[in-house]
Scaffold this motif. Sequence first.
Motif, PDB file in Angstrom:
ATOM      1  N   LEU A   1      -3.249   1.427   8.870  1.00 49.86           N
ATOM      2  CA  LEU A   1      -2.955   2.852   8.924  1.00 49.86           C
ATOM      3  C   LEU A   1      -1.436   2.965   8.885  1.00 49.86           C
ATOM      4  O   LEU A   1      -0.740   2.592   9.838  1.00 49.86           O
ATOM      5  CB  LEU A   1      -3.505   3.492  10.197  1.00 49.86           C
ATOM      6  CG  LEU A   1      -3.156   4.974  10.416  1.00 49.86           C
ATOM      7  CD1 LEU A   1      -3.723   5.841   9.292  1.00 49.86           C
ATOM      8  CD2 LEU A   1      -3.649   5.459  11.770  1.00 49.86           C
ATOM      9  N   THR A   2      -0.944   3.451   7.744  1.00 49.20           N
ATOM     10  CA  THR A   2       0.515   3.523   7.595  1.00 49.20           C
ATOM     11  C   THR A   2       1.079   4.667   8.448  1.00 49.20           C
ATOM     12  O   THR A   2       0.350   5.442   9.055  1.00 49.20           O
ATOM     13  CB  THR A   2       0.898   3.726   6.128  1.00 49.20           C
ATOM     14  OG1 THR A   2       0.325   4.965   5.674  1.00 49.20           O
ATOM     15  CG2 THR A   2       0.376   2.577   5.273  1.00 49.20           C
ATOM     16  N   SER A   3       2.395   4.751   8.463  1.00 51.51           N
ATOM     17  CA  SER A   3       3.048   5.762   9.303  1.00 51.51           C
ATOM     18  C   SER A   3       2.940   7.152   8.716  1.00 51.51           C
ATOM     19  O   SER A   3       2.952   8.145   9.450  1.00 51.51           O
ATOM     20  CB  SER A   3       4.520   5.406   9.473  1.00 51.51           C
ATOM     21  OG  SER A   3       5.184   5.456   8.216  1.00 51.51           O
ATOM     22  N   GLY A   4       2.840   7.246   7.412  1.00 50.77           N
ATOM     23  CA  GLY A   4       2.824   8.551   6.775  1.00 50.77           C
ATOM     24  C   GLY A   4       4.231   9.102   6.655  1.00 50.77           C
ATOM     25  O   GLY A   4       5.233   8.419   6.894  1.00 50.77           O
ATOM     26  N   PRO A   5       4.342  10.362   6.238  1.00 51.48           N
ATOM     27  CA  PRO A   5       5.671  10.972   6.089  1.00 51.48           C
ATOM     28  C   PRO A   5       6.426  10.959   7.420  1.00 51.48           C
ATOM     29  O   PRO A   5       5.857  11.134   8.494  1.00 51.48           O
ATOM     30  CB  PRO A   5       5.351  12.396   5.633  1.00 51.48           C
ATOM     31  CG  PRO A   5       3.966  12.330   5.072  1.00 51.48           C
ATOM     32  CD  PRO A   5       3.240  11.283   5.844  1.00 51.48           C
TER      33      PRO A   5
ATOM     34  N   VAL B   1       0.849  -1.182   0.000  1.00 49.06           N
ATOM     35  CA  VAL B   1       0.000   0.000   0.000  1.00 49.06           C
ATOM     36  C   VAL B   1       0.883   1.229   0.000  1.00 49.06           C
ATOM     37  O   VAL B   1       2.092   1.161   0.221  1.00 49.06           O
ATOM     38  CB  VAL B   1      -0.950   0.001   1.221  1.00 49.06           C
ATOM     39  CG1 VAL B   1      -1.897  -1.185   1.163  1.00 49.06           C
ATOM     40  CG2 VAL B   1      -0.151  -0.011   2.520  1.00 49.06           C
ATOM     41  N   THR B   2       0.270   2.405  -0.223  1.00 49.14           N
ATOM     42  CA  THR B   2       1.031   3.653  -0.268  1.00 49.14           C
ATOM     43  C   THR B   2       1.242   4.183   1.146  1.00 49.14           C
ATOM     44  O   THR B   2       0.482   3.861   2.067  1.00 49.14           O
ATOM     45  CB  THR B   2       0.283   4.702  -1.105  1.00 49.14           C
ATOM     46  OG1 THR B   2      -0.991   4.977  -0.496  1.00 49.14           O
ATOM     47  CG2 THR B   2       0.070   4.199  -2.528  1.00 49.14           C
ATOM     48  N   ASN B   3       2.254   5.030   1.259  1.00 46.48           N
ATOM     49  CA  ASN B   3       2.585   5.611   2.565  1.00 46.48           C
ATOM     50  C   ASN B   3       2.641   7.137   2.458  1.00 46.48           C
ATOM     51  O   ASN B   3       3.451   7.787   3.105  1.00 46.48           O
ATOM     52  CB  ASN B   3       3.907   5.050   3.075  1.00 46.48           C
ATOM     53  CG  ASN B   3       4.148   5.388   4.529  1.00 46.48           C
ATOM     54  OD1 ASN B   3       3.191   5.540   5.303  1.00 46.48           O
ATOM     55  ND2 ASN B   3       5.414   5.530   4.911  1.00 46.48           N
ATOM     56  N   GLU B   4       1.777   7.706   1.626  1.00 50.07           N
ATOM     57  CA  GLU B   4       1.808   9.148   1.434  1.00 50.07           C
ATOM     58  C   GLU B   4       1.250   9.884   2.638  1.00 50.07           C
ATOM     59  O   GLU B   4       1.666  10.997   2.954  1.00 50.07           O
ATOM     60  CB  GLU B   4       1.007   9.506   0.183  1.00 50.07           C
ATOM     61  CG  GLU B   4       1.607   8.935  -1.098  1.00 50.07           C
ATOM     62  CD  GLU B   4       0.762   9.250  -2.322  1.00 50.07           C
ATOM     63  OE1 GLU B   4      -0.330   9.860  -2.119  1.00 50.07           O
ATOM     64  OE2 GLU B   4       1.166   8.896  -3.437  1.00 50.07           O
ATOM     65  N   ALA B   5       0.284   9.306   3.330  1.00 51.79           N
ATOM     66  CA  ALA B   5      -0.303   9.912   4.527  1.00 51.79           C
ATOM     67  C   ALA B   5      -0.596   8.813   5.516  1.00 51.79           C
ATOM     68  O   ALA B   5      -0.864   7.667   5.141  1.00 51.79           O
ATOM     69  CB  ALA B   5      -1.583  10.679   4.177  1.00 51.79           C
ATOM     70  N   GLY B   6      -0.566   9.215   6.804  1.00 48.10           N
ATOM     71  CA  GLY B   6      -0.772   8.171   7.801  1.00 48.10           C
ATOM     72  C   GLY B   6      -0.795   8.718   9.203  1.00 48.10           C
ATOM     73  O   GLY B   6      -1.295   9.828   9.469  1.00 48.10           O
ATOM     74  N   LEU B   7      -0.213   7.952  10.131  1.00 47.59           N
ATOM     75  CA  LEU B   7      -0.287   8.255  11.560  1.00 47.59           C
ATOM     76  C   LEU B   7       0.332   9.608  11.894  1.00 47.59           C
ATOM     77  O   LEU B   7      -0.178  10.328  12.754  1.00 47.59           O
ATOM     78  CB  LEU B   7       0.412   7.143  12.355  1.00 47.59           C
ATOM     79  CG  LEU B   7       0.407   7.296  13.880  1.00 47.59           C
ATOM     80  CD1 LEU B   7      -1.026   7.286  14.415  1.00 47.59           C
ATOM     81  CD2 LEU B   7       1.227   6.183  14.527  1.00 47.59           C
ATOM     82  N   SER B   8       1.450   9.944  11.242  1.00 51.08           N
ATOM     83  CA  SER B   8       2.082  11.235  11.542  1.00 51.08           C
ATOM     84  C   SER B   8       1.147  12.399  11.221  1.00 51.08           C
ATOM     85  O   SER B   8       1.128  13.405  11.950  1.00 51.08           O
ATOM     86  CB  SER B   8       3.395  11.362  10.767  1.00 51.08           C
ATOM     87  OG  SER B   8       3.156  11.288   9.363  1.00 51.08           O
TER      88      SER B   8
END
Length: 744
Positions: free
Chosen positions: A626-630, A595-602
């Motif tokens: 829910l990915t980490s994001g930037p 999946v992409t990690n463009e936006a997330g938890l951060s």
Amino acid sequence: MAANMNGQPESPWRDSGTSVDVVAYLKVLRKRKWMILIPLLVVLPLSALVLLIQHPSYEATAILLIEPANPRVVKIEEVHTPDHSREYYKSQYALLKSEGLLGRVVDTLSNGAPVTPAPSDTDSLAELIDRLKTRAKEAVQRLRETLGDPSPVVAFDPQEVVRRERIGKLQRSIRVEPVGMRLVHVTIVNPDPRRATTQVNTLAETYVAQNLEAKLSASEQASIWLEDKVQELRAELQQSEAALQAFIAEHKLVPAGLNDKPLVAVEEFKNLTAAYATYKADQVALQAQRRELAQLRKQPFDKLLASVASQMNSPLVDALRQRYAELQVEHGVLLENFKPRHPKVLAVESRMQTVQERITGEIDKYADQLKSENALIAQKVRMFGGRINNKKGEIIASNEDLEAYSSLKRDIDAKRRLYENLLNRMNETEVTKSLETNNVRLYQRAAVPVQPVPQRTLLKFLISAMVVLSFGVGMAFAAEMIDNRFKNLDDVEHYLRIPFLGLIPSYSNKHLSGLVTIEEPRSAVADSYRILRTNLQMMATQRQIASLMITSAVAGEGKTTTSANLGVSFAQLGWKVLIIDADLRRPALYKQFSVTNEAGLSDVLSHQADVDNLIQNTGVHNLRILTSGPIPPNPAELLNAHRLRQLCEHLQAQFDLIIFDCAITLSIPDTLLMASGIGGLCLVHNPDRGEKGGVETAKKMLERANANILGIMFNNVRLKTSTYGDYHYYSSEYTVSQYKKIQS
């Protein structure tokens, strides 16, 4: 091998103290088998090769007789005499293997020809190794010369190098065996029986000759020394005698009566001293009498008369004293009958006065006599005192001459005695140095051996195998003792005091992406994740936990893979699961699900986006992510327990379980900051990547951060070499004997 409460390896003895945990030993040997096999595979073929290429060896033995003393030809003590102590015999045994003696043997065997290697020198592997060492040293020397090394390099003559090699080989082949104290068996081992016989006989003969040479050399050196000392003492004796004669002439002494002269003077001095003491005592006594008489004359006449009579010892004074006493009695009687002025009383008093005057006159004469005697004695005291002083000076002068004379005479006598002793010893040495007597002799020469020495090849091979095997086993157990990793499941719970949740076997299928629970759901690895899921499910149900942290002490232990597969396992159970990548420094969870990690938890924690809009599908039913994001510049400021608690409360309405894939614990504070805001925590540990000390430190840090530690699981465990349980799996069938306690 289990560990005790302090984390130290436990003994293989059981609690009963009477039996050995053989299974634990066998597991250690199985685990460290290559530490045992590699030395065996390397050393045993070499040992077999060395034993097989060895040629038969022959032993030749000569017998030496070492007597405690040289044969007594004349009754004269020789210069070189053997010792009777054990140290003497030990030194002789050492001399038989000394390089000096063996060098003479090598030179004798070469008969003055250039020393060349014997044909048999290349038959032994040991000699070949020595030769290679010599060649290596020569090459190093040439290299140092080429590089211009300023340090001095000793260049050996090639002939000397070969000679030293032969000496070393001969030294290694010698065996000295004392039989009792006097007999010595000297044995040499050599592939050539005739050569062994020649070498040992030459060695024995050279040793006997060397011992005789030492005796003759000592006698010769002693003779030269004695001759020099005799000449030196003869010159000194002549000088001393000349000095004595000059002293006698200078002081005009008569040597014949010189010793009697001090004795006569001393005797006269003693007589004078005795006479002086006598007169001095008489003088003191007279002076005492005169002082006493002078004191008495001051007393009344009656007291004077009583005291002086005993001192004077005079018959006249005694008679007058008696007459005076009679008149005193008569005077007393008259006073009883007449008055004091009566004529009879006056007549008696007149007679008493006359007697008193006569006594006083006698006392005066006695005092004059004492004065005359005192003057005479004082004159004699002065006379004898002067004679004593004169005699004392005469004695002192005589003693000085006698002392000087005696000193010179003693020096001459001592040198004469020493000269005579050395002269006699020199004459004796001249006689004994030509005697070729020897306390060492060749008692029995060696005969040419017929049978070779038993090689015992099999025994040597077995011994070498046992030594190498013991070395390998020792190294294996030593490595096991210093290995600071967890050894078994009991070791985990005893050391960390937290439950053991399960283990994941290692798998090396390169075609798998890491989600083994999806790609091979019937494998033993996938079943291991399901066992881990079961244990966590029971704990989550009992403690009402809706959020779970997955972390590890150090990097590379597989926490992300564990989080992903654990989320899949719960989703397969029908739970609605959300996996959150909380590693804001090195995120990797998005790669597992592509999946992409463009936006997330951060973005959520920084209030830049709504969490509901950032949750993505994973392609697995009931599982979302829910990915980490930037990667933010300040992860530690975003991750705090309060924010995560609010996030979990918001998400619990949509999901049955929220799994956080967190950062590592030891070097990053992120996990510690968010620990108290998550319902439970599971530690992931790879036994091949981290030590138990690091895991314990991480556990203590998490406990101080108020984390709810549910337990620990082991990841990527190599079951074939581990001691964590018995895993045997083929396709989907396996047994997990160590999980009985956990499941109960």
